[in-house]
Scaffold this motif. Structure first.
Motif, mmCIF file in Angstrom:
data_model
loop_
_atom_site.group_PDB
_atom_site.id
_atom_site.type_symbol
_atom_site.label_atom_id
_atom_site.label_comp_id
_atom_site.label_asym_id
_atom_site.label_seq_id
_atom_site.Cartn_x
_atom_site.Cartn_y
_atom_site.Cartn_z
ATOM 1 N N CYS A 1 0.848 -1.195 0.000
ATOM 2 C CA CYS A 1 0.000 0.000 0.000
ATOM 3 C C CYS A 1 0.880 1.241 0.000
ATOM 4 O O CYS A 1 1.741 1.396 0.865
ATOM 5 N N PRO B 1 1.409 5.664 -0.532
ATOM 6 C CA PRO B 1 0.975 6.805 0.279
ATOM 7 C C PRO B 1 -0.320 7.430 -0.235
ATOM 8 O O PRO B 1 -0.665 7.287 -1.406
ATOM 9 N N GLY C 1 8.007 8.527 9.236
ATOM 10 C CA GLY C 1 7.354 7.261 9.579
ATOM 11 C C GLY C 1 6.928 6.516 8.324
ATOM 12 O O GLY C 1 7.206 5.324 8.165
ATOM 13 N N ASN C 2 6.279 7.232 7.406
ATOM 14 C CA ASN C 2 5.907 6.610 6.134
ATOM 15 C C ASN C 2 7.153 6.019 5.460
ATOM 16 O O ASN C 2 7.129 4.892 4.959
ATOM 17 N N PHE D 1 8.296 2.208 3.672
ATOM 18 C CA PHE D 1 8.737 1.999 2.284
ATOM 19 C C PHE D 1 10.189 1.519 2.217
ATOM 20 O O PHE D 1 10.550 0.746 1.331
ATOM 21 N N HIS E 1 -9.718 8.171 -0.003
ATOM 22 C CA HIS E 1 -9.275 8.011 1.386
ATOM 23 C C HIS E 1 -9.860 9.180 2.178
ATOM 24 O O HIS E 1 -9.396 10.310 2.066
ATOM 25 N N GLY F 1 2.157 -0.832 6.413
ATOM 26 C CA GLY F 1 2.433 -0.605 7.834
ATOM 27 C C GLY F 1 1.428 -1.355 8.694
ATOM 28 O O GLY F 1 0.313 -1.640 8.253
ATOM 29 N N ASN G 1 6.665 -2.436 11.160
ATOM 30 C CA ASN G 1 6.265 -1.760 12.406
ATOM 31 C C ASN G 1 6.547 -0.260 12.343
ATOM 32 O O ASN G 1 7.181 0.234 11.428
ATOM 33 N N LYS H 1 3.783 7.065 18.137
ATOM 34 C CA LYS H 1 3.763 6.823 16.686
ATOM 35 C C LYS H 1 3.888 8.142 15.920
ATOM 36 O O LYS H 1 3.219 9.109 16.255
ATOM 37 N N LYS I 1 0.803 11.906 10.659
ATOM 38 C CA LYS I 1 0.491 13.221 10.103
ATOM 39 C C LYS I 1 -0.523 13.926 10.984
ATOM 40 O O LYS I 1 -0.421 15.104 11.261
HETATM 41 P P1 AMP Z 1 -0.560 6.897 4.472
HETATM 42 O O1 AMP Z 1 -0.023 7.858 3.458
HETATM 43 O O2 AMP Z 1 -1.023 7.550 5.728
HETATM 44 O O3 AMP Z 1 -1.614 5.989 3.869
HETATM 45 O O4 AMP Z 1 0.643 5.957 4.936
HETATM 46 C C1 AMP Z 1 1.540 5.355 4.036
HETATM 47 C C2 AMP Z 1 2.258 4.197 4.711
HETATM 48 O O5 AMP Z 1 3.037 4.654 5.814
HETATM 49 C C3 AMP Z 1 1.318 3.121 5.267
HETATM 50 O O6 AMP Z 1 1.828 1.840 4.933
HETATM 51 C C4 AMP Z 1 1.375 3.337 6.758
HETATM 52 O O7 AMP Z 1 1.169 2.142 7.463
HETATM 53 C C5 AMP Z 1 2.810 3.811 6.930
HETATM 54 N N1 AMP Z 1 3.037 4.572 8.163
HETATM 55 C C6 AMP Z 1 2.309 5.607 8.655
HETATM 56 N N2 AMP Z 1 2.825 6.046 9.828
HETATM 57 C C7 AMP Z 1 3.927 5.287 10.080
HETATM 58 C C8 AMP Z 1 4.905 5.243 11.135
HETATM 59 N N3 AMP Z 1 4.883 6.081 12.155
HETATM 60 N N4 AMP Z 1 5.885 4.317 11.053
HETATM 61 C C9 AMP Z 1 5.950 3.456 10.008
HETATM 62 N N5 AMP Z 1 5.068 3.449 8.997
HETATM 63 C C10 AMP Z 1 4.056 4.345 9.018
#
Ligand code: AMP
Ligand code: ZN
Length: 492
Positions: free
Chosen positions: A32, A34, A43-44, A48, A76, A245, A276, A284, A287
């Motif tokens: 998945c 962003p 974190g994102n 990746f 989303h 994630g 993780n 955590k 955003k």
């Molecule tokens: P999003 O753009 O919010 O859909 O997130 C993109 C990816 O980043 C998804 O796979 C989330 O699980 C991952 N993700 C979001 N926050 C974190 C974090 N703090 N640590 C690791 N991965 C994260």
């Protein structure tokens, strides 16, 4: 080279399982991507980078990998559920720009940041808006098999009906009774039969600008549907690895399983892998809470969290020093330790070229070392264990360099080749100078320094030095111009 020793932690079973792809020699992997409504935070990036490591190692083992990572550019909603504004439309409204301008801007940002981290591009990077037709077709199929219903132009997945013959919650471990209990109060005025049902298609309110025609209404697809549509299209109804994630396990991945299982009557994915979370101050990175840091602000040092800049390669190395399934907390001390480790490792690799091998072999057993390196990565991509082995080699290299410990041609050749393979190819760590993130900034700072030295020379009436600086810079195409506001420069 594929030797079948790889085991992976499958979130579906909660156990480590031998990795046996559906098609020998080939791997289909979907991750998945962003939601491109704001800058990708660190974190994102961790997620990746984790899947980049997995992709790299599978390729290294000789698998032909098709790696699909989507871009979520519609559907989303604000609160991850079926209510609220579309995240991209909201940003477009606030910024007074087109939704697709938002999407393009943050997609470019995402690519630039991941390139700085030296991640490989996926094989296919499909977008949700590019697959509306496929999503509508899926909804028709789910309606046909009776696991969805239409109300007022929206279509919902019937979780309770699905759960009669299938297991909703098999990935996340959520119990349907608890879901019913927890969701009842949250969802007052919805069209849903039951609050735990989720949207496949939502009728757009008049003000909702991201809308497409469908048999049910002008509207937009539910968030979970895009990943089922795109993974099925590019990897088939059954594929090997689905990643993302941890926080996506529920509801997103649970719903993906339900959608695909409803249509095909078999599970879509053999191995679910979850990365993780990266935490900051023990919480955590996200955003929504503001508890996050942008990668660029770490690279430039423009932030209030760390006292100095850290390069993309150091940050990547820091992340790989933890196993992808462990929580990782970022801090000044942790980054400093990683920077030290990174430098030590790269220095040892560079110094390998200075070693002249002798005829006598040293005590370092390269065969056993190689086996340990592979054993680490074969154990669910255990990069910290691999890095520990690389430091065993560094220790030996330093003994050879400084303590005259013997090394023969074969040992040197193996170490030189395999250190490079593991560091560059598998871990994706590059020497810093190849990835200087801010060469422009470095150049500008250097010229500013030379201007300062020239001014000092002039005030000391040392015109030989000051003219030399000006003339030599001109030879490189850097033109200094003295004016009222001091000395400016132009680059030819
Ligand atoms: P999003 O753009 O919010 O859909 O997130 C993109 C990816 O980043 C998804 O796979 C989330 O699980 C991952 N993700 C979001 N926050 C974190 C974090 N703090 N640590 C690791 N991965 C994260
Ligand atoms: Zn997804």
């Amino acid at each position: 080279m594929i030797d079948n020793s790889l085991v992976v932690l499958n979130s579906l079973s909660g156990k480590k399982e031998p990795f046996k792809p559906l098609n020998p020699g080939h791997v289909g992997m979907y991750v998945c991507g962003p939601t491109v409504y704001s800058n990708v935070h660190l974190g994102n990036c961790r997620t990746f980078i984790s899947f980049d490591l997995i992709y790299r190692y599978l390729k290294h083992l000789g698998y032909k990998v098709r790696y699909v990572r989507n871009i979520t550019d519609a559907g989303h909603l604000e609160n991850d559920e079926d209510t609220g504004e579309d995240r991209i439309a909201k940003k477009a409204r606030i910024e007074k720009i087109e939704p697709m301008e938002v999407v393009h801007f943050y997609t470019v940002d995402f690519h630039q940041i991941l390139e700085k981290f030296n991640t490989l591009p996926p094989s296919i990077e499909p977008t949700a808006t590019g697959h509306i037709i496929e999503q509508i077709e899926l909804i028709k199929e789910i309606l046909d098999v009776g696991f969805a219903y239409e109300v007022n132009g929206s279509v919902y997945f019937d979780v309770l009906k699905y759960n009669q013959n299938h297991h909703y919650g098999k990935l996340s471990g959520r119990k349907i009774e608890e879901l019913i209990h927890n969701t009842r109060t949250l969802d007052g005025q919805s069209d849903k039969k039951n609050p735990q049902d989720f949207a496949l298609w939502k009728k757009a309110e008049p003000q909702h600008i991201m809308r497409w025609p469908s048999p049910w209404s002008d509207g937009f697809p539910g968030w979970h549907l895009e990943c089922t549509a795109m993974s099925t299209k590019y990897l088939g109804a059954s594929f090997d690895i689905h990643g993302g994630g941890m926080d996506l396990k529920f509801p997103h991945h649970e719903c993906e399983i339900a959608q695909a299982q409803a249509i095909h009557d078999h599970p879509p994915v053999k191995y679910w892998l979850h990365a993780n979370m990266l935490t900051l101050n023990g919480k955590k990175m996200a955003k929504s809470t503001g508890n996050n840091i942008l990668p660029m602000d770490i690279f430039t040092g423009n932030n209030d969290i760390f006292s100095n800049p850290f390069s993309p390669q150091v940050v990547r190395f820091f992340m790989l020093q933890a196993h992808y399934t462990s929580i990782l907390d970022i801090s000044q001390e942790a980054l400093e330790a990683s920077e030290k480790g990174y430098k030590k490792l790269m220095e040892a690799v560079n110094q390998l070229t200075e070693i002249n091998p002798g005829n006598k072999a040293g005590a370092f057993d390269t065969k056993q070392w190689l086996e340990k390196c592979y054993a680490a990565m074969d154990d669910d991509f255990n990069s910290p264990l691999l890095i520990a082995q690389l430091f065993e080699a560094v220790k030996y290299i330093n003994l050879v360099l400084h303590k005259d410990i013997p090394i023969d041609k074969y040992q040197l050749k193996t170490l030189t080749k395999m250190m490079s393979v593991f560091i560059r190819e598998v871990l994706g760590i590059a020497p810093e100078q190849e990835y200087a993130s801010n060469t422009d900034e470095i150049l500008h700072n250097t010229i500013d320094l030379l201007i300062e030295l020239r001014n000092n020379a002039r005030s000391n009436k040392d015109f030989v030095t000051s003219d030399r600086i000006r003339d030599r810079l001109l030879e490189f195409g850097i033109h200094l111009k003295d004016g009222k506001e001091g000395t400016q420069f132009t680059l030819n």
